[in-house]
Design a protein around this motif. Structure first.
Motif, mmCIF file in Angstrom:
data_model
loop_
_atom_site.group_PDB
_atom_site.id
_atom_site.type_symbol
_atom_site.label_atom_id
_atom_site.label_comp_id
_atom_site.label_asym_id
_atom_site.label_seq_id
_atom_site.Cartn_x
_atom_site.Cartn_y
_atom_site.Cartn_z
ATOM 1 N N SER A 61 0.833 -1.204 0.000
ATOM 2 C CA SER A 61 0.000 0.000 0.000
ATOM 3 C C SER A 61 0.869 1.257 0.000
ATOM 4 N N PHE B 292 -0.803 -4.613 9.217
ATOM 5 C CA PHE B 292 -2.208 -4.859 9.542
ATOM 6 C C PHE B 292 -2.905 -5.740 8.518
ATOM 7 N N GLU B 293 -2.525 -5.619 7.228
ATOM 8 C CA GLU B 293 -3.235 -6.405 6.204
ATOM 9 C C GLU B 293 -3.087 -7.903 6.460
ATOM 10 N N GLN C 43 -5.037 -6.446 -2.216
ATOM 11 C CA GLN C 43 -5.465 -5.165 -1.646
ATOM 12 C C GLN C 43 -6.711 -5.411 -0.797
ATOM 13 N N PRO C 44 -6.778 -4.878 0.423
ATOM 14 C CA PRO C 44 -8.000 -5.055 1.219
ATOM 15 C C PRO C 44 -9.220 -4.514 0.472
ATOM 16 N N SER C 45 -10.351 -5.217 0.635
ATOM 17 C CA SER C 45 -11.563 -4.794 -0.087
ATOM 18 C C SER C 45 -11.955 -3.370 0.279
ATOM 19 N N PRO D 240 -9.896 -0.509 2.486
ATOM 20 C CA PRO D 240 -8.831 -0.101 3.414
ATOM 21 C C PRO D 240 -9.372 0.678 4.609
ATOM 22 N N GLU D 241 -10.458 1.436 4.374
ATOM 23 C CA GLU D 241 -11.021 2.250 5.458
ATOM 24 C C GLU D 241 -11.593 1.351 6.557
ATOM 25 N N GLU E 120 -8.789 -0.477 8.319
ATOM 26 C CA GLU E 120 -8.063 0.430 9.209
ATOM 27 C C GLU E 120 -8.831 0.590 10.525
ATOM 28 N N ARG E 121 -10.160 0.698 10.417
ATOM 29 C CA ARG E 121 -11.009 0.855 11.606
ATOM 30 C C ARG E 121 -10.891 -0.380 12.497
ATOM 31 N N TRP F 283 -8.415 -2.459 12.644
ATOM 32 C CA TRP F 283 -7.071 -2.488 13.211
ATOM 33 C C TRP F 283 -6.928 -1.478 14.345
ATOM 34 N N SER F 284 -7.496 -0.287 14.146
ATOM 35 C CA SER F 284 -7.448 0.728 15.207
ATOM 36 C C SER F 284 -8.195 0.246 16.438
ATOM 37 N N ASN F 285 -9.352 -0.398 16.236
ATOM 38 C CA ASN F 285 -10.117 -0.908 17.378
ATOM 39 C C ASN F 285 -9.323 -1.978 18.130
ATOM 40 N N TYR G 254 -7.425 4.082 -1.247
ATOM 41 C CA TYR G 254 -6.135 4.751 -1.469
ATOM 42 C C TYR G 254 -6.230 5.928 -2.443
ATOM 43 N N ALA H 135 -11.833 4.374 19.346
ATOM 44 C CA ALA H 135 -10.413 3.992 19.226
ATOM 45 C C ALA H 135 -9.502 5.228 19.215
ATOM 46 N N TYR H 136 -9.874 6.236 18.421
ATOM 47 C CA TYR H 136 -9.005 7.410 18.290
ATOM 48 C C TYR H 136 -8.975 8.223 19.582
ATOM 49 N N PHE I 157 -6.546 6.475 21.825
ATOM 50 C CA PHE I 157 -5.162 6.827 21.476
ATOM 51 C C PHE I 157 -4.802 8.208 22.033
ATOM 52 N N GLU J 63 0.855 2.787 5.937
ATOM 53 C CA GLU J 63 0.321 1.554 5.379
ATOM 54 C C GLU J 63 -1.165 1.572 5.084
ATOM 55 N N SER J 64 -1.982 2.237 5.916
ATOM 56 C CA SER J 64 -3.424 2.141 5.654
ATOM 57 C C SER J 64 -3.886 3.114 4.579
ATOM 58 N N THR K 288 -5.115 5.996 4.628
ATOM 59 C CA THR K 288 -6.310 6.810 4.914
ATOM 60 C C THR K 288 -5.833 8.213 5.297
#
Lengths: 382, 289
Positions: free
Chosen positions: A69, A181-182, A365-367, A369-370, A373-374, A376-378, B43, B62-63, B66, B247-248, B250
């Motif tokens: 990515s 993360f992927e 590629q993740p279907s 990414p948004e 990402e969420r 992974w953040s969680n 992306y 989550a944010y 952080f 990497e993400s 976003t």
């Protein structure tokens, strides 16, 4: 009215300004003398690059990236004209080609391409074929999986038949995964979809199951699983040297990785007694695989620049260079090196197991990414 | 008529830094704000104006986690650094004699190597096979798990990284402090504790606040230390921002996170600046007047 005068100071200032800006100005004639690559750092062999520069009277400029990515973002932001060559793995080259970031290639101009292992010959390896036009879009380079490296003295080999090994509370505090993360999500997806039995149900994209294309329900379950796993991990390693130290010291007994550290552990010449390290390539729920490739960007037109790119790729996939890259980067190669390798190397670099690549799910590629990402953040915040 | 040489000097010394700041500070900041109101999808940047990213930041826990993690860590690291810096700076100023300058310059020694290098060496020190746990294991003791890949490890790293800044600031403040005041207070019957609380501390508060802020602001946005030492539960706000831009992919969400961090940092600076009297920070030398 003010009069503009040219004095000694202003001339000196202008001269200094011009001199300072010279390194940043590239004349068009100088551009043809440079080959610019967006690549993984592990594949740079300084002496090979120097020899290529000498033989072709060019300068090789490499820009490095970690994950696909990141490379994709760099390529899109910089535009395909910023680079001549780019590396990618899994299905990413297909995405690059669809978005016209890379161009089609002709294997006839790269003599070393005749030495590919059967699975990677152009007629068999369809991942680098454009389905619509049938054109080849890149050259296979190194291959591997994202399997489990473990110390057999601490982890029963039967346990590593399943991905659940990486979620086993009995190994709490002695497990590690990479920070990517992927692959963390995709590997957990194999376990979750196997448990849910959702692989055979209609998939969101209407295609066969792909761990990079997941439903919201599956992502929810994956999140729960990864949150549970987090408590069992010593750390998520950032680089191979860190994982090497953790495994060698016994602080970590099982970790998901690209088999590179596994090979480094077995071939380390540090005088320490070797543990019984092993690597599980594919688990019963499936495994993730990758084939690193060399691609030519769409900014390269037919002519001398393309010939230069072909010559560089030809050099990089020659048996002699590939053997060294395998040893340096710790990866399996797509070129058949069996005739020049020892029996030990054939086993270590999985030279007789390359057919297993067909059973692995390719990096993709993740279907969304948004959404990923969420998730992974969680997981990170839990 | 103005002297052309003077005009040229003024341009050089005023315009050049101003242009530099506009190009490399103001414009990127504006770009960040604009990006934060756009979206990223697969992306790609979608140039549609909306506050979606800010809504996401406000509604996704989550944010917030952080941010709170970073905030508590930044407060803790800054307070600890100030507490440790005071005795060091005080000792150098009072007992450093002619070696004062050398001692203060020694504080800059860690800065001679890169931040990543320092963090990796610390990783080797605090890790499971590092110096601390290695010695403990050798003597048959259990390793200290809390310093391995944890928020405590990040805490130690951040103190290590920013302590020299705080010590230097407090040192400069104390250097400009007139210690005859303490003698006067003692002569009037004040004990040591009273001298410190009523004379030394308040008259060096500005310098201390500057030191606190010089530690607090970069700690709040730290991304490298938690990355190398934080472990699975040690992700901080700055590290999450780096992840959005890396990497993400976003970027728009990362930009919104950056704007929030910038505004919060500005607010903290604003509040603390109320308590700062520049003449007493130690930087101007005016405190002696």
């Amino acid at each position: 009215m003010q009069r503009t005068t040219i004095n000694r100071r202003s001339v000196l200032a202008a001269g200094a300004g011009a001199a300072l800006s010279m390194p940043f100005i590239r004349p068009s004639w100088a551009q043809a003398q440079t080959v610019r690559a967006l690549m993984w750092e592990a594949y740079v062999l300084p002496d090979v690059v120097s020899k290529f520069e000498q033989d072709n009277n060019v300068k090789f400029v490499a820009t490095f990236f970690d994950g696909n990515s990141e490379a994709y973002n760099k390529l899109r932001v910089g535009g395909a004209k910023e680079f001549d060559l780019v590396q990618a793995d899994g299905f990413w080259p297909q995405l690059y080609f669809r978005e016209e970031l890379i161009r089609s290639v002709d294997y006839a101009h790269v003599p070393s391409a005749t030495s590919y292992l059967p699975e990677f010959k152009p007629e068999n390896f369809k991942v680098l074929t454009d389905a619509a036009s049938g054109a080849k879009i890149g050259y296979p380079f190194c291959w591997g999986a994202y399997g489990i490296t473990y110390d057999a003295a601490a982890v029963e080999p039967e346990k590593t038949d399943t991905i659940a090994c990486m979620f086993d509370p009995a190994l709490s505090g002695r497990l590690s995964t990479s920070a990517r993360f992927e692959e963390n999500i995709a590997l957990a997806a194999l376990l979750v979809t196997d448990r849910l039995g959702s692989r055979d149900k209609p998939r969101p994209d209407g295609k066969p199951f792909n761990p990079y294309v997941l439903t919201d329900e599956e992502l929810g379950e994956i999140q729960k699983l990864l949150v549970e796993q987090k408590a069992l991990l010593l750390t998520r390693y950032q680089d191979n040297p860190t994982l090497f130290q953790l495994l060698q010291s016994g602080a970590v007994v099982a970790a998901t990785e690209f088999a590179q550290v596994f090979r480094q552990l077995l071939t380390a010449k540090d005088g320490n007694p070797k543990e019984d390290f092993r690597h599980a390539l594919k688990m019963k729920e499936g495994g993730l695989g990758w084939v690193d490739t060399w691609l030519v960007t769409s900014g390269v037109e037919d002519g001398p620049r393309l010939e230069l790119c072909n010559r560089f790729i030809d050099r990089m996939i020659s048996a002699e260079v590939m053997k060294r890259i395998g040893e340096t980067a710790g990866c399996s190669t797509t070129i058949d090196l069996r005739s020049i390798s020892s029996e030990e190397d054939r086993k270590l670099y999985l030279m007789d197991r390359s057919s297993e690549i067909a059973d692995l799910f390719m990096f993709d590629q993740p279907s969304s990414p948004e959404k990923w990402e969420r998730v992974w953040s969680n997981v990170q915040a839990a | 008529m103005a002297d052309p040489d003077n005009r040229w000097n003024r341009r050089l010394f005023l315009h050049v830094p101003a242009i530099f700041l506009v190009l490399f500070f103001v414009l990127p900041l504006i770009a960040l704000v604009i990006l934060s109101f756009w979206q990223t999808e697969n992306y790609k940047i979608v140039r549609e104006w909306s506050a979606t990213n800010y809504v996401t930041l406000a509604t996704e826990p989550a944010y917030f986690v952080f941010f709170v993690r970073s905030l508590f860590l930044a407060i803790g690291v800054s307070i600890f650094s100030v507490a440790v810096s005071w005795p060091i700076a005080f000792f150098i100023v009072r007992h450093g004699g002619r070696y004062k300058l050398i001692l203060s310059l020694l504080l800059a020694v860690p800065f001679l190597s890169g931040e990543v290098l320092r963090l990796i060496s610390l990783q080797g020190m605090l890790g499971p096979t590092g110096l601390v746990n290695g010695v403990l294991l050798k003597i048959g003791s259990a390793p200290l798990r809390f310093i391995m890949y944890s928020n405590w490890a990040t805490f130690i790293a951040l103190v290590y990284l920013y302590l020299p800044m705080v010590v230097t600031t407090v040192y400069l403040s104390l250097l400009n402090f007139d210690f005859r005041l303490t003698s006067a207070a003692s002569s009037c019957g004040a004990n040591r504790f009273q001298v410190f609380c009523e004379i030394v501390w308040p008259l060096n508060l500005s310098g201390t606040i500057v030191g606190f802020l010089l530690c607090f602001i970069p700690t709040l946005s730290a991304s490298l230390a938690p990355r190398f030492l934080g472990g699975p539960s040690g992700v901080l706000y700055g590290m999450s921002i780096a992840q959005q831009f890396g990497e993400s992919g976003t970027w728009a969400l990362g930009a919104a996170m950056g704007v929030v961090l910038f505004l919060f940092s500005m607010a903290v600076l604003g509040v603390f600046s109320l308590g700062i009297d520049l003449r007493r920070t130690g930087f101007t030398g005016m405190g002696r007047l």
